[in-house]
Design a protein around this motif. Structure first.
Motif, PDB file in Angstrom:
ATOM      1  N   MET A 104       0.829  -1.206   0.000  1.00  0.00           N
ATOM      2  CA  MET A 104       0.000   0.000   0.000  1.00  0.00           C
ATOM      3  C   MET A 104       0.865   1.258   0.000  1.00  0.00           C
ATOM      4  O   MET A 104       0.583   2.216  -0.716  1.00  0.00           O
ATOM      5  CB  MET A 104      -0.944   0.013   1.203  1.00  0.00           C
ATOM      6  CG  MET A 104      -2.082  -0.946   1.099  1.00  0.00           C
ATOM      7  SD  MET A 104      -3.179  -0.734   2.507  1.00  0.00           S
ATOM      8  CE  MET A 104      -4.195  -2.176   2.354  1.00  0.00           C
ATOM      9  N   PHE A 105       1.924   1.240   0.787  1.00  0.00           N
ATOM     10  CA  PHE A 105       2.849   2.370   0.834  1.00  0.00           C
ATOM     11  C   PHE A 105       3.453   2.627  -0.551  1.00  0.00           C
ATOM     12  O   PHE A 105       3.451   3.762  -1.041  1.00  0.00           O
ATOM     13  CB  PHE A 105       3.964   2.095   1.854  1.00  0.00           C
ATOM     14  CG  PHE A 105       5.101   3.067   1.776  1.00  0.00           C
ATOM     15  CD1 PHE A 105       5.002   4.322   2.333  1.00  0.00           C
ATOM     16  CD2 PHE A 105       6.274   2.724   1.123  1.00  0.00           C
ATOM     17  CE1 PHE A 105       6.051   5.239   2.253  1.00  0.00           C
ATOM     18  CE2 PHE A 105       7.326   3.621   1.037  1.00  0.00           C
ATOM     19  CZ  PHE A 105       7.215   4.879   1.610  1.00  0.00           C
ATOM     20  N   LEU A 106       3.959   1.571  -1.169  1.00  0.00           N
ATOM     21  CA  LEU A 106       4.581   1.727  -2.486  1.00  0.00           C
ATOM     22  C   LEU A 106       3.560   2.143  -3.549  1.00  0.00           C
ATOM     23  O   LEU A 106       3.884   2.950  -4.423  1.00  0.00           O
ATOM     24  CB  LEU A 106       5.303   0.444  -2.891  1.00  0.00           C
ATOM     25  CG  LEU A 106       6.592   0.163  -2.106  1.00  0.00           C
ATOM     26  CD1 LEU A 106       7.113  -1.235  -2.408  1.00  0.00           C
ATOM     27  CD2 LEU A 106       7.643   1.208  -2.409  1.00  0.00           C
ATOM     28  N   CYS A 107       2.356   1.626  -3.464  1.00  0.00           N
ATOM     29  CA  CYS A 107       1.311   2.061  -4.407  1.00  0.00           C
ATOM     30  C   CYS A 107       1.024   3.545  -4.243  1.00  0.00           C
ATOM     31  O   CYS A 107       0.850   4.265  -5.228  1.00  0.00           O
ATOM     32  CB  CYS A 107       0.027   1.261  -4.194  1.00  0.00           C
ATOM     33  SG  CYS A 107       0.095  -0.420  -4.821  1.00  0.00           S
ATOM     34  N   GLY A 108       0.997   3.989  -3.005  1.00  0.00           N
ATOM     35  CA  GLY A 108       0.756   5.401  -2.747  1.00  0.00           C
ATOM     36  C   GLY A 108       1.869   6.297  -3.261  1.00  0.00           C
ATOM     37  O   GLY A 108       1.635   7.429  -3.689  1.00  0.00           O
ATOM     38  N   ARG A 109       3.089   5.783  -3.257  1.00  0.00           N
ATOM     39  CA  ARG A 109       4.247   6.571  -3.685  1.00  0.00           C
ATOM     40  C   ARG A 109       4.566   6.423  -5.172  1.00  0.00           C
ATOM     41  O   ARG A 109       5.071   7.356  -5.777  1.00  0.00           O
ATOM     42  CB  ARG A 109       5.489   6.163  -2.875  1.00  0.00           C
ATOM     43  CG  ARG A 109       5.402   6.491  -1.422  1.00  0.00           C
ATOM     44  CD  ARG A 109       5.313   7.991  -1.207  1.00  0.00           C
ATOM     45  NE  ARG A 109       5.055   8.326   0.176  1.00  0.00           N
ATOM     46  CZ  ARG A 109       3.886   8.774   0.635  1.00  0.00           C
ATOM     47  NH1 ARG A 109       2.879   8.924  -0.166  1.00  0.00           N
ATOM     48  NH2 ARG A 109       3.744   9.072   1.897  1.00  0.00           N
ATOM     49  N   LEU A 110       4.304   5.270  -5.738  1.00  0.00           N
ATOM     50  CA  LEU A 110       4.769   4.996  -7.096  1.00  0.00           C
ATOM     51  C   LEU A 110       3.685   5.034  -8.166  1.00  0.00           C
ATOM     52  O   LEU A 110       4.000   4.956  -9.348  1.00  0.00           O
ATOM     53  CB  LEU A 110       5.464   3.629  -7.139  1.00  0.00           C
ATOM     54  CG  LEU A 110       6.651   3.448  -6.205  1.00  0.00           C
ATOM     55  CD1 LEU A 110       7.211   2.038  -6.332  1.00  0.00           C
ATOM     56  CD2 LEU A 110       7.728   4.489  -6.459  1.00  0.00           C
ATOM     57  N   ARG A 147       1.201   5.780   6.491  1.00  0.00           N
ATOM     58  CA  ARG A 147       1.825   6.471   7.637  1.00  0.00           C
ATOM     59  C   ARG A 147       2.648   5.516   8.504  1.00  0.00           C
ATOM     60  O   ARG A 147       3.727   5.880   8.982  1.00  0.00           O
ATOM     61  CB  ARG A 147       0.760   7.166   8.483  1.00  0.00           C
ATOM     62  CG  ARG A 147       0.342   8.480   7.889  1.00  0.00           C
ATOM     63  CD  ARG A 147      -0.556   9.269   8.841  1.00  0.00           C
ATOM     64  NE  ARG A 147      -1.661   9.752   8.038  1.00  0.00           N
ATOM     65  CZ  ARG A 147      -2.912   9.315   8.106  1.00  0.00           C
ATOM     66  NH1 ARG A 147      -3.257   8.406   8.985  1.00  0.00           N
ATOM     67  NH2 ARG A 147      -3.841   9.800   7.319  1.00  0.00           N
ATOM     68  N   VAL A 148       2.145   4.303   8.702  1.00  0.00           N
ATOM     69  CA  VAL A 148       2.878   3.314   9.508  1.00  0.00           C
ATOM     70  C   VAL A 148       4.237   3.017   8.873  1.00  0.00           C
ATOM     71  O   VAL A 148       5.271   3.020   9.558  1.00  0.00           O
ATOM     72  CB  VAL A 148       2.048   2.016   9.671  1.00  0.00           C
ATOM     73  CG1 VAL A 148       2.908   0.868  10.179  1.00  0.00           C
ATOM     74  CG2 VAL A 148       0.880   2.256  10.602  1.00  0.00           C
ATOM     75  N   ILE A 149       4.252   2.771   7.569  1.00  0.00           N
ATOM     76  CA  ILE A 149       5.509   2.465   6.886  1.00  0.00           C
ATOM     77  C   ILE A 149       6.414   3.699   6.872  1.00  0.00           C
ATOM     78  O   ILE A 149       7.631   3.570   7.072  1.00  0.00           O
ATOM     79  CB  ILE A 149       5.260   1.926   5.461  1.00  0.00           C
ATOM     80  CG1 ILE A 149       4.449   0.622   5.517  1.00  0.00           C
ATOM     81  CG2 ILE A 149       6.580   1.718   4.715  1.00  0.00           C
ATOM     82  CD1 ILE A 149       5.121  -0.529   6.263  1.00  0.00           C
ATOM     83  N   LEU A 187      10.205   3.764   8.304  1.00  0.00           N
ATOM     84  CA  LEU A 187      11.350   4.199   7.499  1.00  0.00           C
ATOM     85  C   LEU A 187      12.096   5.332   8.187  1.00  0.00           C
ATOM     86  O   LEU A 187      13.325   5.376   8.155  1.00  0.00           O
ATOM     87  CB  LEU A 187      10.888   4.634   6.103  1.00  0.00           C
ATOM     88  CG  LEU A 187      10.291   3.534   5.217  1.00  0.00           C
ATOM     89  CD1 LEU A 187       9.775   4.127   3.926  1.00  0.00           C
ATOM     90  CD2 LEU A 187      11.297   2.441   4.944  1.00  0.00           C
ATOM     91  N   ALA A 188      11.365   6.243   8.817  1.00  0.00           N
ATOM     92  CA  ALA A 188      11.993   7.368   9.513  1.00  0.00           C
ATOM     93  C   ALA A 188      12.829   6.883  10.694  1.00  0.00           C
ATOM     94  O   ALA A 188      13.850   7.494  11.034  1.00  0.00           O
ATOM     95  CB  ALA A 188      10.928   8.346   9.995  1.00  0.00           C
ATOM     96  N   LEU A 189      12.414   5.785  11.292  1.00  0.00           N
ATOM     97  CA  LEU A 189      13.146   5.219  12.428  1.00  0.00           C
ATOM     98  C   LEU A 189      14.227   4.233  11.988  1.00  0.00           C
ATOM     99  O   LEU A 189      14.816   3.545  12.811  1.00  0.00           O
ATOM    100  CB  LEU A 189      12.174   4.521  13.384  1.00  0.00           C
ATOM    101  CG  LEU A 189      11.145   5.426  14.058  1.00  0.00           C
ATOM    102  CD1 LEU A 189      10.121   4.594  14.812  1.00  0.00           C
ATOM    103  CD2 LEU A 189      11.845   6.408  14.988  1.00  0.00           C
ATOM    104  N   GLU A 190      14.457   4.179  10.684  1.00  0.00           N
ATOM    105  CA  GLU A 190      15.443   3.282  10.086  1.00  0.00           C
ATOM    106  C   GLU A 190      15.204   1.823  10.468  1.00  0.00           C
ATOM    107  O   GLU A 190      16.122   1.076  10.781  1.00  0.00           O
ATOM    108  CB  GLU A 190      16.861   3.743  10.424  1.00  0.00           C
ATOM    109  CG  GLU A 190      17.139   5.118   9.853  1.00  0.00           C
ATOM    110  CD  GLU A 190      18.590   5.502   9.838  1.00  0.00           C
ATOM    111  OE1 GLU A 190      19.441   4.605   9.937  1.00  0.00           O
ATOM    112  OE2 GLU A 190      18.848   6.694   9.722  1.00  0.00           O
TER     113      GLU A 190
END
Length: 116
Positions: A58-64, A89-91, A95-98
């Motif tokens: 879902m994250f990648l679909c939202g970004r790509l 938002r969860v992903i 990612l922000a927390l590495e």
């Protein structure tokens, strides 16, 4: 020459080749990467084995892709757009927390031909 053809040509001149990624492309790449069956993308189950690959997809679909959260949600078992936004938002937080998921997102993006 259609407006889209013109845009694609202009974009190629500015930034290299245009890569079109579909929701299906993302789902297939995520399933392959996590070695899970495609049914996980539409499953209602919330176990980590189901949830994490689906959230990454879902994250990648939202970004790509240029698709709305509503359209993305429909492709994931008829989920609501707020569910898609929550997963994005969860992903993003992970990612922000590495979090180790970072390398998975990069590997899937590379597989799709997109530099993350």
């Amino acid at each position: 020459l259609t407006p889209q053809d013109w845009f694609d040509s202009a974009w190629r001149l500015l930034d290299g080749p245009v890569i079109r990624v579909t929701i299906r492309d993302v789902q297939d790449a995520v399933c392959e990467h996590f070695d899970v069956p495609r049914i996980y993308m539409e499953s209602a189950r919330r176990t980590k084995n189901h949830y994490l690959p689906r959230s990454v997809a879902m994250f990648l679909c939202g970004r790509l892709t240029s698709k709305s959260a509503t359209v993305i949600g429909r492709s994931f078992g008829g989920r609501d757009h707020t569910t898609v936004l929550h997963n994005i938002r969860v992903i993003e937080k992970m990612l922000a927390l590495e979090h180790p998921i970072n390398k998975d997102v990069k590997a899937i993006s590379k597989k799709l031909g997109v530099i993350a």
